[in-house]
Motif scaffolding. Sequence first.
Motif, short mmCIF file in Angstrom:
data_model
loop_
_atom_site.label_atom_id
_atom_site.label_comp_id
_atom_site.label_asym_id
_atom_site.label_seq_id
_atom_site.Cartn_x
_atom_site.Cartn_y
_atom_site.Cartn_z
N ASP A 110 29.50 -15.91 1.37
CA ASP A 110 28.15 -15.78 0.77
C ASP A 110 28.35 -15.18 -0.59
O ASP A 110 29.04 -14.42 -1.02
CB ASP A 110 27.30 -14.63 1.88
CG ASP A 110 28.17 -13.15 1.75
OD1 ASP A 110 27.67 -12.43 1.13
OD2 ASP A 110 29.23 -13.12 2.09
N ILE A 111 27.10 -15.33 -1.33
CA ILE A 111 27.21 -15.10 -2.71
C ILE A 111 27.35 -13.53 -2.97
O ILE A 111 27.87 -13.09 -3.86
CB ILE A 111 26.15 -15.50 -3.36
CG1 ILE A 111 26.12 -15.42 -5.14
CG2 ILE A 111 24.82 -14.72 -2.86
CD1 ILE A 111 27.14 -16.35 -5.62
N TRP A 112 26.89 -12.67 -1.96
CA TRP A 112 26.84 -11.36 -2.05
C TRP A 112 27.96 -10.67 -2.31
O TRP A 112 28.52 -9.82 -2.92
CB TRP A 112 25.79 -10.63 -1.24
CG TRP A 112 24.48 -11.55 -1.13
CD1 TRP A 112 24.01 -12.00 -0.06
CD2 TRP A 112 23.62 -11.85 -2.25
NE1 TRP A 112 22.81 -12.68 -0.23
CE2 TRP A 112 22.48 -12.38 -1.77
CE3 TRP A 112 23.63 -11.41 -3.68
CZ2 TRP A 112 21.56 -12.93 -2.50
CZ3 TRP A 112 22.58 -11.71 -4.29
CH2 TRP A 112 21.61 -12.70 -3.92
N THR A 113 28.94 -11.17 -1.27
CA THR A 113 30.39 -10.43 -1.33
C THR A 113 31.16 -11.03 -2.66
O THR A 113 31.80 -10.43 -3.19
CB THR A 113 31.00 -11.27 -0.04
OG1 THR A 113 30.56 -10.82 1.18
CG2 THR A 113 32.44 -10.84 0.04
N GLN A 114 30.66 -12.11 -3.20
CA GLN A 114 31.37 -12.79 -4.29
C GLN A 114 31.19 -12.31 -5.44
O GLN A 114 32.08 -11.73 -6.09
CB GLN A 114 30.87 -14.34 -4.48
CG GLN A 114 31.63 -15.24 -3.22
CD GLN A 114 30.93 -16.65 -3.14
OE1 GLN A 114 29.85 -16.91 -3.69
NE2 GLN A 114 31.60 -17.32 -2.65
N ILE B 139 19.69 -17.66 -2.58
CA ILE B 139 19.22 -17.22 -3.68
C ILE B 139 18.00 -18.45 -4.20
O ILE B 139 17.81 -19.18 -3.69
CB ILE B 139 20.23 -17.01 -5.02
CG1 ILE B 139 20.73 -18.61 -5.59
CG2 ILE B 139 21.29 -16.18 -4.71
CD1 ILE B 139 21.56 -18.59 -6.52
N ASP B 140 17.31 -17.64 -5.21
CA ASP B 140 16.11 -18.56 -5.58
C ASP B 140 16.54 -20.01 -6.26
O ASP B 140 17.39 -20.17 -7.16
CB ASP B 140 15.54 -17.73 -6.78
CG ASP B 140 14.22 -18.61 -7.20
OD1 ASP B 140 14.08 -19.68 -6.99
OD2 ASP B 140 13.39 -17.96 -8.10
N PRO B 141 15.97 -21.01 -5.45
CA PRO B 141 16.58 -22.26 -5.57
C PRO B 141 16.02 -22.80 -7.08
O PRO B 141 16.46 -23.97 -7.63
CB PRO B 141 16.00 -23.35 -4.57
CG PRO B 141 14.67 -22.52 -4.04
CD PRO B 141 15.14 -20.88 -4.53
N ASN B 142 15.14 -22.23 -7.68
CA ASN B 142 14.71 -22.63 -8.88
C ASN B 142 15.31 -21.89 -10.08
O ASN B 142 15.18 -22.31 -11.43
CB ASN B 142 13.18 -22.21 -9.24
CG ASN B 142 12.23 -22.98 -8.15
OD1 ASN B 142 12.26 -24.08 -7.85
ND2 ASN B 142 11.35 -22.02 -7.42
N LEU B 143 16.25 -21.03 -9.96
CA LEU B 143 17.19 -20.60 -11.02
C LEU B 143 17.83 -21.36 -11.88
O LEU B 143 18.16 -22.48 -11.07
CB LEU B 143 18.05 -19.38 -10.41
CG LEU B 143 17.64 -18.25 -9.88
CD1 LEU B 143 18.46 -17.17 -9.25
CD2 LEU B 143 16.88 -17.34 -11.21
N ALA C 150 25.31 -21.14 -3.23
CA ALA C 150 24.21 -20.08 -2.81
C ALA C 150 22.81 -20.81 -2.76
O ALA C 150 22.13 -20.49 -1.73
CB ALA C 150 24.33 -18.68 -3.56
N LYS C 151 22.55 -21.62 -3.69
CA LYS C 151 21.27 -22.17 -3.89
C LYS C 151 21.00 -23.32 -2.69
O LYS C 151 20.15 -23.25 -1.82
CB LYS C 151 20.83 -22.99 -5.09
CG LYS C 151 20.54 -22.34 -6.31
CD LYS C 151 20.93 -23.06 -7.40
CE LYS C 151 19.29 -23.21 -7.97
NZ LYS C 151 19.51 -24.10 -9.29
N GLU C 152 22.22 -23.79 -2.32
CA GLU C 152 22.14 -24.85 -1.15
C GLU C 152 21.92 -24.39 0.01
O GLU C 152 21.43 -24.71 0.77
CB GLU C 152 23.28 -25.81 -1.28
CG GLU C 152 23.49 -26.59 -2.36
CD GLU C 152 24.98 -27.54 -2.60
OE1 GLU C 152 25.77 -27.28 -1.57
OE2 GLU C 152 25.24 -27.80 -3.63
N LYS C 153 22.67 -23.07 0.38
CA LYS C 153 22.39 -22.27 1.39
C LYS C 153 21.12 -21.37 1.51
O LYS C 153 20.97 -20.65 2.36
CB LYS C 153 23.77 -21.34 1.52
CG LYS C 153 24.89 -21.97 1.71
CD LYS C 153 26.15 -21.13 1.62
CE LYS C 153 27.38 -21.56 1.64
NZ LYS C 153 28.77 -20.51 1.63
#
Length: 194
Positions: free
Chosen positions: A79-83, A142-146, A136-139
């Motif tokens: 997950d992006i948060w751990t990263q 996070i906001d997919p529009n970033l 993270a977007k694919e999962k």
Amino acid sequence: MKQKQEEKYQALLQAAMDIITEKGFEKASVAEIVKKAGVAHGTYYLYFTSKNSIVPAIAEYIFEQQLEDLKEKTDDANDIWTQLKTLIDSTFNITRTYKELIIFCYSGMAFYHSFEKWEEIYFPYYRWLETKLNQAKEKKQIDPNLRTENVVRMIIGVTEQTAENMIFSNPDIDSHTIKAFKEDLFKFIKKALV
């Protein structure tokens, strides 16, 4: 580079970092660097065109250490948060470990007009984080529009700026204060991404 050449390069780089940390750049000499590295004087100029040309090499070394640390510590993180927490921790640790050299690199790169070299040095770091953000977007974490290519620079910039402000400005800062800043920084970045 071949192994023997790589060993000499690394010996010169480490010697330069040691001497510059101890004496400062102005007082460090190529003669001292090659003596400490255990190589002939002319060997220095096979790798660096001048004393000043070692500045980007030191900056690149520091970023390579950080990226290696990040990759090692986030291999199993899904997950992006751990990263991102790992990125923040690593940035603070690298900043503390290489404080004098980072300050030196900033002044050296600015003085010798090497800003384009900064982008080249940062490129693998940017790509690593951009890959993580795209995953993270694919999962849908996070906001997919970033626009990840832009957000990457913002995350790295705010993280480095926070670490440097805390560590450069407060040499006696306690671990509790640093922990609080890292937690707030993480919350700030997370809020921006969701």
